[in-house]
Write a protein that holds these residues in place. Structure first.
Motif, PDB file in Angstrom:
ATOM      1  N   LEU A  39      -9.873  -1.558 -51.595  1.00 11.39           N
ATOM      2  CA  LEU A  39      -9.188  -2.771 -52.019  1.00 11.39           C
ATOM      3  C   LEU A  39      -8.912  -2.680 -53.515  1.00 11.39           C
ATOM      4  O   LEU A  39      -9.275  -1.706 -54.164  1.00 11.39           O
ATOM      5  CB  LEU A  39     -10.050  -4.001 -51.701  1.00 11.39           C
ATOM      6  CG  LEU A  39     -10.661  -4.065 -50.293  1.00 11.39           C
ATOM      7  CD1 LEU A  39     -11.472  -5.344 -50.132  1.00 11.39           C
ATOM      8  CD2 LEU A  39      -9.591  -3.959 -49.214  1.00 11.39           C
ATOM      9  N   ARG A  40      -8.271  -3.698 -54.067  1.00 10.46           N
ATOM     10  CA  ARG A  40      -7.950  -3.715 -55.495  1.00 10.46           C
ATOM     11  C   ARG A  40      -8.339  -5.057 -56.105  1.00 10.46           C
ATOM     12  O   ARG A  40      -8.163  -6.110 -55.482  1.00 10.46           O
ATOM     13  CB  ARG A  40      -6.453  -3.484 -55.719  1.00 10.46           C
ATOM     14  CG  ARG A  40      -5.955  -2.117 -55.249  1.00 10.46           C
ATOM     15  CD  ARG A  40      -6.319  -1.018 -56.218  1.00 10.46           C
ATOM     16  NE  ARG A  40      -5.990   0.309 -55.695  1.00 10.46           N
ATOM     17  CZ  ARG A  40      -6.161   1.436 -56.383  1.00 10.46           C
ATOM     18  NH1 ARG A  40      -6.647   1.396 -57.611  1.00 10.46           N
ATOM     19  NH2 ARG A  40      -5.858   2.594 -55.836  1.00 10.46           N
ATOM     20  N   THR A  41      -8.856  -4.990 -57.323  1.00 10.80           N
ATOM     21  CA  THR A  41      -9.091  -6.214 -58.067  1.00 10.80           C
ATOM     22  C   THR A  41      -7.750  -6.736 -58.586  1.00 10.80           C
ATOM     23  O   THR A  41      -6.716  -6.082 -58.446  1.00 10.80           O
ATOM     24  CB  THR A  41     -10.027  -5.970 -59.265  1.00 10.80           C
ATOM     25  OG1 THR A  41      -9.334  -5.142 -60.221  1.00 10.80           O
ATOM     26  CG2 THR A  41     -11.311  -5.277 -58.842  1.00 10.80           C
ATOM     27  N   ARG A  42      -7.778  -7.903 -59.197  1.00 13.06           N
ATOM     28  CA  ARG A  42      -6.546  -8.439 -59.777  1.00 13.06           C
ATOM     29  C   ARG A  42      -6.002  -7.523 -60.867  1.00 13.06           C
ATOM     30  O   ARG A  42      -4.806  -7.498 -61.127  1.00 13.06           O
ATOM     31  CB  ARG A  42      -6.805  -9.828 -60.376  1.00 13.06           C
ATOM     32  CG  ARG A  42      -7.023 -10.916 -59.340  1.00 13.06           C
ATOM     33  CD  ARG A  42      -6.832 -12.292 -59.927  1.00 13.06           C
ATOM     34  NE  ARG A  42      -7.058 -13.318 -58.922  1.00 13.06           N
ATOM     35  CZ  ARG A  42      -8.184 -14.010 -58.801  1.00 13.06           C
ATOM     36  NH1 ARG A  42      -9.186 -13.770 -59.632  1.00 13.06           N
ATOM     37  NH2 ARG A  42      -8.316 -14.919 -57.866  1.00 13.06           N
ATOM     38  N   GLN A  43      -6.887  -6.773 -61.492  1.00 12.37           N
ATOM     39  CA  GLN A  43      -6.475  -5.851 -62.556  1.00 12.37           C
ATOM     40  C   GLN A  43      -6.079  -4.480 -62.000  1.00 12.37           C
ATOM     41  O   GLN A  43      -5.746  -3.569 -62.764  1.00 12.37           O
ATOM     42  CB  GLN A  43      -7.617  -5.678 -63.562  1.00 12.37           C
ATOM     43  CG  GLN A  43      -7.947  -6.922 -64.382  1.00 12.37           C
ATOM     44  CD  GLN A  43      -8.672  -7.999 -63.588  1.00 12.37           C
ATOM     45  OE1 GLN A  43      -9.382  -7.710 -62.627  1.00 12.37           O
ATOM     46  NE2 GLN A  43      -8.487  -9.251 -63.976  1.00 12.37           N
ATOM     47  N   THR A  58     -11.571 -12.772 -52.794  1.00 11.93           N
ATOM     48  CA  THR A  58     -10.299 -12.973 -52.091  1.00 11.93           C
ATOM     49  C   THR A  58      -9.922 -11.727 -51.302  1.00 11.93           C
ATOM     50  O   THR A  58      -9.503 -11.805 -50.132  1.00 11.93           O
ATOM     51  CB  THR A  58      -9.185 -13.309 -53.098  1.00 11.93           C
ATOM     52  OG1 THR A  58      -9.512 -14.514 -53.788  1.00 11.93           O
ATOM     53  CG2 THR A  58      -7.851 -13.491 -52.385  1.00 11.93           C
ATOM     54  N   ALA A  59     -10.080 -10.559 -51.925  1.00 13.52           N
ATOM     55  CA  ALA A  59      -9.768  -9.303 -51.238  1.00 13.52           C
ATOM     56  C   ALA A  59     -10.698  -9.072 -50.053  1.00 13.52           C
ATOM     57  O   ALA A  59     -10.275  -8.583 -48.998  1.00 13.52           O
ATOM     58  CB  ALA A  59      -9.863  -8.142 -52.222  1.00 13.52           C
ATOM     59  N   LEU A 118     -12.241 -21.084 -53.039  1.00 15.14           N
ATOM     60  CA  LEU A 118     -11.814 -19.791 -52.492  1.00 15.14           C
ATOM     61  C   LEU A 118     -11.334 -19.946 -51.052  1.00 15.14           C
ATOM     62  O   LEU A 118     -10.270 -19.424 -50.683  1.00 15.14           O
ATOM     63  CB  LEU A 118     -12.976 -18.797 -52.551  1.00 15.14           C
ATOM     64  CG  LEU A 118     -12.778 -17.468 -51.818  1.00 15.14           C
ATOM     65  CD1 LEU A 118     -11.679 -16.641 -52.471  1.00 15.14           C
ATOM     66  CD2 LEU A 118     -14.091 -16.687 -51.778  1.00 15.14           C
ATOM     67  N   ALA A 119     -12.106 -20.658 -50.232  1.00 16.77           N
ATOM     68  CA  ALA A 119     -11.730 -20.841 -48.835  1.00 16.77           C
ATOM     69  C   ALA A 119     -10.421 -21.615 -48.714  1.00 16.77           C
ATOM     70  O   ALA A 119      -9.553 -21.279 -47.895  1.00 16.77           O
ATOM     71  CB  ALA A 119     -12.851 -21.564 -48.085  1.00 16.77           C
ATOM     72  N   ARG A 120     -10.261 -22.632 -49.543  1.00 14.83           N
ATOM     73  CA  ARG A 120      -9.031 -23.434 -49.498  1.00 14.83           C
ATOM     74  C   ARG A 120      -7.818 -22.574 -49.853  1.00 14.83           C
ATOM     75  O   ARG A 120      -6.791 -22.603 -49.172  1.00 14.83           O
ATOM     76  CB  ARG A 120      -9.157 -24.627 -50.444  1.00 14.83           C
ATOM     77  CG  ARG A 120      -7.934 -25.540 -50.431  1.00 14.83           C
ATOM     78  CD  ARG A 120      -8.160 -26.774 -51.285  1.00 14.83           C
ATOM     79  NE  ARG A 120      -9.143 -27.674 -50.689  1.00 14.83           N
ATOM     80  CZ  ARG A 120     -10.326 -27.944 -51.213  1.00 14.83           C
ATOM     81  NH1 ARG A 120     -10.687 -27.393 -52.361  1.00 14.83           N
ATOM     82  NH2 ARG A 120     -11.160 -28.779 -50.615  1.00 14.83           N
ATOM     83  N   LYS A 121      -7.946 -21.775 -50.922  1.00 10.83           N
ATOM     84  CA  LYS A 121      -6.841 -20.915 -51.346  1.00 10.83           C
ATOM     85  C   LYS A 121      -6.549 -19.818 -50.322  1.00 10.83           C
ATOM     86  O   LYS A 121      -5.423 -19.307 -50.264  1.00 10.83           O
ATOM     87  CB  LYS A 121      -7.164 -20.291 -52.697  1.00 10.83           C
ATOM     88  CG  LYS A 121      -7.167 -21.278 -53.845  1.00 10.83           C
ATOM     89  CD  LYS A 121      -7.574 -20.612 -55.156  1.00 10.83           C
ATOM     90  CE  LYS A 121      -7.614 -21.600 -56.306  1.00 10.83           C
ATOM     91  NZ  LYS A 121      -8.085 -20.967 -57.562  1.00 10.83           N
ATOM     92  N   SER A 122      -7.555 -19.460 -49.527  1.00 10.76           N
ATOM     93  CA  SER A 122      -7.395 -18.399 -48.531  1.00 10.76           C
ATOM     94  C   SER A 122      -6.914 -18.925 -47.189  1.00 10.76           C
ATOM     95  O   SER A 122      -6.835 -18.168 -46.211  1.00 10.76           O
ATOM     96  CB  SER A 122      -8.722 -17.648 -48.351  1.00 10.76           C
ATOM     97  OG  SER A 122      -9.114 -17.017 -49.569  1.00 10.76           O
ATOM     98  N   GLY A 123      -6.599 -20.224 -47.117  1.00  9.42           N
ATOM     99  CA  GLY A 123      -5.986 -20.772 -45.910  1.00  9.42           C
ATOM    100  C   GLY A 123      -6.944 -21.284 -44.856  1.00  9.42           C
ATOM    101  O   GLY A 123      -6.548 -21.475 -43.700  1.00  9.42           O
TER     102      GLY A 123
END
Length: 207
Positions: free
Chosen positions: A16-20, A123-124, A155-160
């Motif tokens: 996976l990848r971080t935001r950076q 998130t990832a 986090l859960a809210r943003k992840s749907g």
């Protein structure tokens, strides 16, 4: 429902990848991770450990540590998210999930090293969990958290995820997400192959 070849767990690793853009390897834990996994939990802040286990602990009790390292037993799995830090593979997050075949659901819990908060690792991990859950034949994934854990709720809210009252404990809130992806459309390559293999091996596929 699962047909993971536990003798070759490495094939179920993902990058996976971080935001950076930094690479994060997500793999099943192994006995060699015993000391590093315990060090990881000891290094979490008191609040992070409390949020993860809904109680005050300073490290994983011996019995729970053993359960974390039993990958595949009773359809329970633990993955470590690792990064190379100063030349060493370092656990920066963990996630434990369980398949409930009778309800076609996957239940999970996770934590991220406090020093790596804000890098998009959680998130990832949730995106990756959707691949894993779909490959196991799950139709929903869900988790529980303390009502005071604003970070996990956000986090859960943003992840749907949708939120519902917890059926047993008023101090907790449950979040749930439907998995609708078909095996051939699973975005994680390793888990797409696992799902297609499971589908091919199912009795209905040969009927």
């Amino acid at each position: 429902m699962s047909t993971l070849r536990l003798e070759d767990l490495a094939q179920y690793s993902d990058t996976l990848r971080t935001r950076q853009g930094e690479p994060v390897t997500v793999r099943f834990v192994a006995p060699r991770d015993t000391d590093e996994l315990q060090h990881y939990f000891r290094s979490l802040s008191t609040r992070s450990r409390y949020n993860r286990f809904f109680g005050a602990i300073s490290e994983l009790p011996k019995g729970l540590l053993h359960e974390f390292l039993e990958v595949g037993e009773r359809e329970r799995f633990t993955v470590a998210a690792t990064m190379m830090v100063d030349g060493f593979e370092t656990i920066v997050a963990e996630m434990r999930y369980a398949l409930h075949a009778e309800t076609a659901t996957v239940e999970f819990g996770l934590s991220v090293d406090d020093r790596w908060h804000g890098h998009g690792i959680a998130t990832a991990l949730l995106k990756n969990l959707e691949c894993r859950a779909a490959a196991l034949g799950a139709e929903h994934i869900f988790g529980d958290t303390l009502r005071s854990n604003e970070t996990m709720i956000s986090l859960a809210r943003k992840s749907g995820f949708a939120f519902v009252n917890h059926p047993d404990d008023w101090k907790l809130v449950r979040f749930d997400k439907e998995i609708t992806v078909a095996p051939k459309d699973i975005p994680c390559a390793s888990w797409r192959l696992a799902a297609l293999s499971r589908q091919a091996d199912s009795p209905s596929a040969s009927a």
